[in-house]
Design a protein around this motif. Structure first.
Motif, PDB file in Angstrom:
ATOM      1  N   GLY A   1      72.594 101.616  76.119  1.00  0.00           N
ATOM      2  CA  GLY A   1      71.531 101.352  77.083  1.00  0.00           C
ATOM      3  C   GLY A   1      71.927 101.594  78.526  1.00  0.00           C
ATOM      4  N   LYS A   2      73.167 101.982  78.770  1.00  0.00           N
ATOM      5  CA  LYS A   2      73.609 102.234  80.147  1.00  0.00           C
ATOM      6  C   LYS A   2      73.567 103.723  80.432  1.00  0.00           C
ATOM      7  N   THR A   3      73.322 104.038  81.682  1.00  0.00           N
ATOM      8  CA  THR A   3      73.313 105.441  82.084  1.00  0.00           C
ATOM      9  C   THR A   3      74.724 105.875  82.449  1.00  0.00           C
ATOM     10  N   LYS A   4      74.910 107.161  82.462  1.00  0.00           N
ATOM     11  CA  LYS A   4      76.200 107.719  82.874  1.00  0.00           C
ATOM     12  C   LYS A   4      76.533 107.247  84.293  1.00  0.00           C
ATOM     13  N   GLU A   5      75.524 107.209  85.136  1.00  0.00           N
ATOM     14  CA  GLU A   5      75.732 106.811  86.531  1.00  0.00           C
ATOM     15  C   GLU A   5      76.197 105.360  86.635  1.00  0.00           C
ATOM     16  N   SER A   6      75.585 104.470  85.843  1.00  0.00           N
ATOM     17  CA  SER A   6      75.977 103.055  85.914  1.00  0.00           C
ATOM     18  C   SER A   6      77.388 102.845  85.362  1.00  0.00           C
ATOM     19  N   ILE A   7      77.749 103.622  84.354  1.00  0.00           N
ATOM     20  CA  ILE A   7      79.106 103.543  83.803  1.00  0.00           C
ATOM     21  C   ILE A   7      80.114 104.016  84.847  1.00  0.00           C
ATOM     22  N   GLU A   8      79.822 105.142  85.503  1.00  0.00           N
ATOM     23  CA  GLU A   8      80.713 105.651  86.545  1.00  0.00           C
ATOM     24  C   GLU A   8      80.813 104.679  87.711  1.00  0.00           C
ATOM     25  N   ALA A   9      79.703 104.061  88.096  1.00  0.00           N
ATOM     26  CA  ALA A   9      79.718 103.097  89.201  1.00  0.00           C
ATOM     27  C   ALA A   9      80.593 101.895  88.836  1.00  0.00           C
ATOM     28  N   GLY A  10      80.479 101.419  87.625  1.00  0.00           N
ATOM     29  CA  GLY A  10      81.318 100.309  87.175  1.00  0.00           C
ATOM     30  C   GLY A  10      82.786 100.677  87.173  1.00  0.00           C
ATOM     31  N   PHE A  11      83.084 101.891  86.740  1.00  0.00           N
ATOM     32  CA  PHE A  11      84.463 102.372  86.723  1.00  0.00           C
ATOM     33  C   PHE A  11      85.019 102.437  88.149  1.00  0.00           C
ATOM     34  N   LYS A  12      84.224 102.984  89.059  1.00  0.00           N
ATOM     35  CA  LYS A  12      84.671 103.087  90.450  1.00  0.00           C
ATOM     36  C   LYS A  12      84.886 101.701  91.067  1.00  0.00           C
ATOM     37  N   LYS A  13      84.038 100.758  90.716  1.00  0.00           N
ATOM     38  CA  LYS A  13      84.181  99.384  91.222  1.00  0.00           C
ATOM     39  C   LYS A  13      85.512  98.781  90.767  1.00  0.00           C
ATOM     40  N   VAL A  14      85.840  98.982  89.506  1.00  0.00           N
ATOM     41  CA  VAL A  14      87.106  98.473  88.980  1.00  0.00           C
ATOM     42  C   VAL A  14      88.277  99.180  89.652  1.00  0.00           C
ATOM     43  N   MET A  15      88.171 100.478  89.824  1.00  0.00           N
ATOM     44  CA  MET A  15      89.269 101.231  90.430  1.00  0.00           C
ATOM     45  C   MET A  15      89.508 100.811  91.879  1.00  0.00           C
ATOM     46  N   LYS A  16      88.470 100.436  92.584  1.00  0.00           N
ATOM     47  CA  LYS A  16      88.650  99.957  93.957  1.00  0.00           C
ATOM     48  C   LYS A  16      89.449  98.663  93.981  1.00  0.00           C
ATOM     49  N   LYS A  17      89.235  97.817  92.989  1.00  0.00           N
ATOM     50  CA  LYS A  17      89.984  96.570  92.898  1.00  0.00           C
ATOM     51  C   LYS A  17      91.459  96.828  92.607  1.00  0.00           C
ATOM     52  N   ILE A  18      91.717  97.850  91.836  1.00  0.00           N
ATOM     53  CA  ILE A  18      93.094  98.185  91.468  1.00  0.00           C
ATOM     54  C   ILE A  18      93.823  98.829  92.643  1.00  0.00           C
ATOM     55  N   GLY A  19      93.113  99.720  93.325  1.00  0.00           N
ATOM     56  CA  GLY A  19      93.743 100.436  94.422  1.00  0.00           C
ATOM     57  C   GLY A  19      94.620 101.568  93.912  1.00  0.00           C
ATOM     58  N   THR A  20      95.095 102.373  94.816  1.00  0.00           N
ATOM     59  CA  THR A  20      95.974 103.479  94.447  1.00  0.00           C
ATOM     60  C   THR A  20      97.144 103.524  95.420  1.00  0.00           C
ATOM     61  N   LYS A  21      98.197 104.090  94.971  1.00  0.00           N
ATOM     62  CA  LYS A  21      99.369 104.299  95.821  1.00  0.00           C
ATOM     63  C   LYS A  21      99.365 105.760  96.226  1.00  0.00           C
ATOM     64  N   GLY A  22      98.823 106.032  97.378  1.00  0.00           N
ATOM     65  CA  GLY A  22      98.765 107.413  97.824  1.00  0.00           C
ATOM     66  C   GLY A  22      97.542 108.119  97.290  1.00  0.00           C
ATOM     67  N   LYS A  23      97.458 109.385  97.586  1.00  0.00           N
ATOM     68  CA  LYS A  23      96.320 110.207  97.191  1.00  0.00           C
ATOM     69  C   LYS A  23      96.463 110.670  95.744  1.00  0.00           C
ATOM     70  N   LEU A  24      95.354 110.613  95.023  1.00  0.00           N
ATOM     71  CA  LEU A  24      95.350 111.118  93.657  1.00  0.00           C
ATOM     72  C   LEU A  24      95.343 112.636  93.660  1.00  0.00           C
ATOM     73  N   PRO A  25      96.084 113.260  92.748  1.00  0.00           N
ATOM     74  CA  PRO A  25      96.014 114.716  92.639  1.00  0.00           C
ATOM     75  C   PRO A  25      94.625 115.132  92.138  1.00  0.00           C
ATOM     76  N   ASP A  26      94.209 116.335  92.477  1.00  0.00           N
ATOM     77  CA  ASP A  26      92.873 116.819  92.091  1.00  0.00           C
ATOM     78  C   ASP A  26      92.640 116.744  90.590  1.00  0.00           C
ATOM     79  N   TRP A  27      93.680 117.021  89.790  1.00  0.00           N
ATOM     80  CA  TRP A  27      93.502 117.042  88.327  1.00  0.00           C
ATOM     81  C   TRP A  27      93.274 115.640  87.761  1.00  0.00           C
ATOM     82  N   ASP A  28      93.552 114.595  88.574  1.00  0.00           N
ATOM     83  CA  ASP A  28      93.431 113.236  88.081  1.00  0.00           C
ATOM     84  C   ASP A  28      92.155 112.539  88.570  1.00  0.00           C
ATOM     85  N   LYS A  29      91.248 113.304  89.133  1.00  0.00           N
ATOM     86  CA  LYS A  29      90.001 112.740  89.631  1.00  0.00           C
ATOM     87  C   LYS A  29      88.890 112.966  88.629  1.00  0.00           C
ATOM     88  N   ILE A  30      87.903 112.067  88.667  1.00  0.00           N
ATOM     89  CA  ILE A  30      86.746 112.205  87.774  1.00  0.00           C
ATOM     90  C   ILE A  30      85.860 113.307  88.293  1.00  0.00           C
TER      91      ILE A  30
END
Length: 86
Positions: free
Chosen positions: A57-86
């Protein structure tokens, strides 16, 4: 103590040969390998069903938004390489 049960199944000869060969290369009995394979298979199916239920029942957009929300909480160490981006 777990009670042991016996399960008799009919499988094609070529599958039996593959199971025996793989068990041998792994250094375990056919019974041990079959138990491993059944357990692995059922776990894969249960995991797949869990995620199917979570996204029903979820859209692709809502799934991606949820994923991005979680990833913001995790944070990153430096810039992600292009091949590792959604």
């Amino acid at each position: 103590m777990n009670k042991k049960n016996v399960l008799t199944i009919r499988i094609p000869e070529d599958l039996k040969d593959r199971l025996e060969k793989t068990a041998s290369t792994q250094g375990v009995s056919l019974n041990q390998f079959a138990l491993y394979a059944f357990t692995r298979g059922i776990n894969d199916i249960e995991t797949s069903n869990f995620f199917k239920q979570r996204i029903t029942g979820k859209t692709k957009e809502s799934i991606e938004a949820g994923f991005k929300k979680v990833m913001k909480k995790i944070g990153t160490k430096g810039k992600l390489p292009d091949w590792d981006k959604i």
